[in-house]
Write a protein that holds these residues in place. Structure first.
Motif, mmCIF file in Angstrom:
data_model
loop_
_atom_site.group_PDB
_atom_site.id
_atom_site.type_symbol
_atom_site.label_atom_id
_atom_site.label_comp_id
_atom_site.label_asym_id
_atom_site.label_seq_id
_atom_site.Cartn_x
_atom_site.Cartn_y
_atom_site.Cartn_z
ATOM 1 N N ARG A 164 -4.683 9.172 3.015
ATOM 2 C CA ARG A 164 -5.288 7.971 2.438
ATOM 3 C C ARG A 164 -4.226 6.921 2.157
ATOM 4 O O ARG A 164 -3.029 7.196 2.145
ATOM 5 C CB ARG A 164 -6.055 8.292 1.169
ATOM 6 C CG ARG A 164 -5.200 8.740 0.008
ATOM 7 C CD ARG A 164 -6.069 9.011 -1.203
ATOM 8 N NE ARG A 164 -5.313 9.672 -2.263
ATOM 9 C CZ ARG A 164 -5.866 10.140 -3.364
ATOM 10 N NH1 ARG A 164 -7.166 10.033 -3.542
ATOM 11 N NH2 ARG A 164 -5.124 10.723 -4.279
ATOM 12 N N GLY A 165 -4.730 5.706 1.900
ATOM 13 C CA GLY A 165 -3.887 4.589 1.506
ATOM 14 C C GLY A 165 -4.440 3.969 0.238
ATOM 15 O O GLY A 165 -5.657 3.835 0.083
ATOM 16 N N ILE A 166 -3.550 3.616 -0.685
ATOM 17 C CA ILE A 166 -3.906 3.057 -1.988
ATOM 18 C C ILE A 166 -3.257 1.683 -2.121
ATOM 19 O O ILE A 166 -2.081 1.517 -1.813
ATOM 20 C CB ILE A 166 -3.383 3.969 -3.136
ATOM 21 C CG1 ILE A 166 -3.927 5.391 -3.013
ATOM 22 C CG2 ILE A 166 -3.666 3.370 -4.512
ATOM 23 C CD1 ILE A 166 -5.388 5.555 -3.275
ATOM 24 N N PHE B 34 -8.229 3.145 2.389
ATOM 25 C CA PHE B 34 -8.792 3.963 3.461
ATOM 26 C C PHE B 34 -8.561 5.434 3.152
ATOM 27 O O PHE B 34 -7.672 5.787 2.380
ATOM 28 C CB PHE B 34 -8.201 3.595 4.835
ATOM 29 C CG PHE B 34 -6.707 3.769 4.938
ATOM 30 C CD1 PHE B 34 -6.134 4.999 5.260
ATOM 31 C CD2 PHE B 34 -5.861 2.694 4.735
ATOM 32 C CE1 PHE B 34 -4.756 5.157 5.353
ATOM 33 C CE2 PHE B 34 -4.482 2.837 4.838
ATOM 34 C CZ PHE B 34 -3.940 4.071 5.147
ATOM 35 N N HIS B 35 -9.408 6.261 3.744
ATOM 36 C CA HIS B 35 -9.309 7.717 3.609
ATOM 37 C C HIS B 35 -9.800 8.312 4.914
ATOM 38 O O HIS B 35 -10.810 7.863 5.461
ATOM 39 C CB HIS B 35 -10.168 8.208 2.442
ATOM 40 C CG HIS B 35 -10.145 9.698 2.289
ATOM 41 N ND1 HIS B 35 -11.089 10.512 2.883
ATOM 42 C CD2 HIS B 35 -9.280 10.512 1.640
ATOM 43 C CE1 HIS B 35 -10.803 11.777 2.587
ATOM 44 N NE2 HIS B 35 -9.722 11.807 1.840
ATOM 45 N N PHE B 36 -9.090 9.302 5.417
ATOM 46 C CA PHE B 36 -9.484 9.956 6.656
ATOM 47 C C PHE B 36 -9.379 11.469 6.480
ATOM 48 O O PHE B 36 -8.435 11.971 5.893
ATOM 49 C CB PHE B 36 -8.565 9.523 7.810
ATOM 50 C CG PHE B 36 -8.875 10.244 9.094
ATOM 51 C CD1 PHE B 36 -9.903 9.802 9.914
ATOM 52 C CD2 PHE B 36 -8.163 11.369 9.469
ATOM 53 C CE1 PHE B 36 -10.207 10.474 11.092
ATOM 54 C CE2 PHE B 36 -8.468 12.050 10.642
ATOM 55 C CZ PHE B 36 -9.488 11.595 11.455
ATOM 56 N N TRP C 206 0.858 -1.177 0.000
ATOM 57 C CA TRP C 206 0.000 0.000 0.000
ATOM 58 C C TRP C 206 0.893 1.225 0.000
ATOM 59 O O TRP C 206 1.961 1.230 0.615
ATOM 60 C CB TRP C 206 -0.885 0.041 1.245
ATOM 61 C CG TRP C 206 -1.949 -1.003 1.306
ATOM 62 C CD1 TRP C 206 -2.329 -1.866 0.312
ATOM 63 C CD2 TRP C 206 -2.778 -1.299 2.426
ATOM 64 N NE1 TRP C 206 -3.352 -2.670 0.753
ATOM 65 C CE2 TRP C 206 -3.640 -2.348 2.053
ATOM 66 C CE3 TRP C 206 -2.877 -0.785 3.719
ATOM 67 C CZ2 TRP C 206 -4.588 -2.882 2.915
ATOM 68 C CZ3 TRP C 206 -3.820 -1.322 4.580
ATOM 69 C CH2 TRP C 206 -4.670 -2.362 4.181
ATOM 70 N N ALA C 207 0.458 2.265 -0.670
ATOM 71 C CA ALA C 207 1.129 3.565 -0.622
ATOM 72 C C ALA C 207 0.238 4.501 0.178
ATOM 73 O O ALA C 207 -0.991 4.470 0.036
ATOM 74 C CB ALA C 207 1.331 4.121 -2.029
ATOM 75 N N VAL C 208 0.860 5.311 1.040
ATOM 76 C CA VAL C 208 0.102 6.265 1.850
ATOM 77 C C VAL C 208 0.613 7.673 1.585
ATOM 78 O O VAL C 208 1.761 7.875 1.209
ATOM 79 C CB VAL C 208 0.193 5.935 3.364
ATOM 80 C CG1 VAL C 208 -0.397 4.565 3.654
ATOM 81 C CG2 VAL C 208 1.630 6.023 3.875
ATOM 82 N N ASP C 209 -0.270 8.647 1.782
ATOM 83 C CA ASP C 209 0.126 10.046 1.643
ATOM 84 C C ASP C 209 -0.895 10.919 2.356
ATOM 85 O O ASP C 209 -2.021 10.488 2.624
ATOM 86 C CB ASP C 209 0.223 10.445 0.169
ATOM 87 C CG ASP C 209 1.092 11.686 -0.050
ATOM 88 O OD1 ASP C 209 1.948 11.991 0.820
ATOM 89 O OD2 ASP C 209 0.928 12.355 -1.076
ATOM 90 N N HIS D 125 -2.300 3.956 10.492
ATOM 91 C CA HIS D 125 -3.587 3.443 10.024
ATOM 92 C C HIS D 125 -3.363 2.203 9.153
ATOM 93 O O HIS D 125 -4.036 1.173 9.320
ATOM 94 C CB HIS D 125 -4.320 4.540 9.250
ATOM 95 C CG HIS D 125 -5.749 4.253 8.964
ATOM 96 N ND1 HIS D 125 -6.718 5.219 9.021
ATOM 97 C CD2 HIS D 125 -6.399 3.120 8.595
ATOM 98 C CE1 HIS D 125 -7.892 4.694 8.701
ATOM 99 N NE2 HIS D 125 -7.715 3.417 8.438
ATOM 100 N N ALA D 126 -2.410 2.292 8.217
ATOM 101 C CA ALA D 126 -2.112 1.162 7.335
ATOM 102 C C ALA D 126 -1.611 -0.040 8.139
ATOM 103 O O ALA D 126 -2.040 -1.173 7.899
ATOM 104 C CB ALA D 126 -1.088 1.579 6.282
#
Length: 152
Positions: A41-43, A52-54, A25-28, A71-72
């Motif tokens: 979010r995480g992709i 996920f998106h917050f 997963w990639a997060v940013d 989160h991830a």
């Protein structure tokens, strides 16, 4: 967001460089102002889908990057997944390794909800072990991380 898979890979629908793992997963995070409205979010790098998106909520970009990694980690552990996490934030990766969000964000009425979430993330890190690789996304070589919000 499904796209045609690149012809040089069969493990992802995204145009990822060969050295990037698709079982990850990639997060940013993104923040309008600093502090300001922050979200993260995480992709999934195999499917291109948002996992996920917050947010948004009042915070900073670094806090969002930190929370996205935690989160991830928590979600992968909850789901029994063994994947890697890519982040373009050295600070967030350092904070996660130290199990402490070293933000200087003032605690006030506007930031109290986010400070509570930070405490929860720090508590999770202190009480859970994980072996998930957290890998630095090399923006210079690979372009923007796939979880990027595209607002630069």
């Amino acid at each position: 967001m499904l796209i045609n898979p690149p012809d040089y890979r069969n493990d992802t629908v995204l145009p990822l460089p060969l050295e990037v793992r698709a079982d990850a997963w990639a997060v940013d995070a993104a923040c309008s102002g600093n502090p300001g409205p922050m979200e993260y979010r995480g992709i999934d790098l195999a499917t291109g889908e948002t996992v996920f998106h917050f947010g948004p909520m009042h915070g900073t970009n670094n806090i969002g990057e930190f929370l996205a990694i935690v989160h991830a980690l928590a979600l992968m552990q909850q789901r029994g997944l063994k994947k890697a996490i890519y982040s373009d934030s050295y600070n967030a990766m350092l904070w996660v390794s130290k199990k402490k969000c070293k933000t200087k964000l003032e605690l006030n009425d506007a930031t109290a909800p986010l400070h509570n979430i930070i405490l929860r993330a720090e508590r999770w890190l202190a009480t859970h072990n994980y072996t998930t690789p957290i890998i630095k996304w090399d923006t210079k070589r690979w372009g923007e991380v796939p979880a990027d919000f595209g607002r630069k």
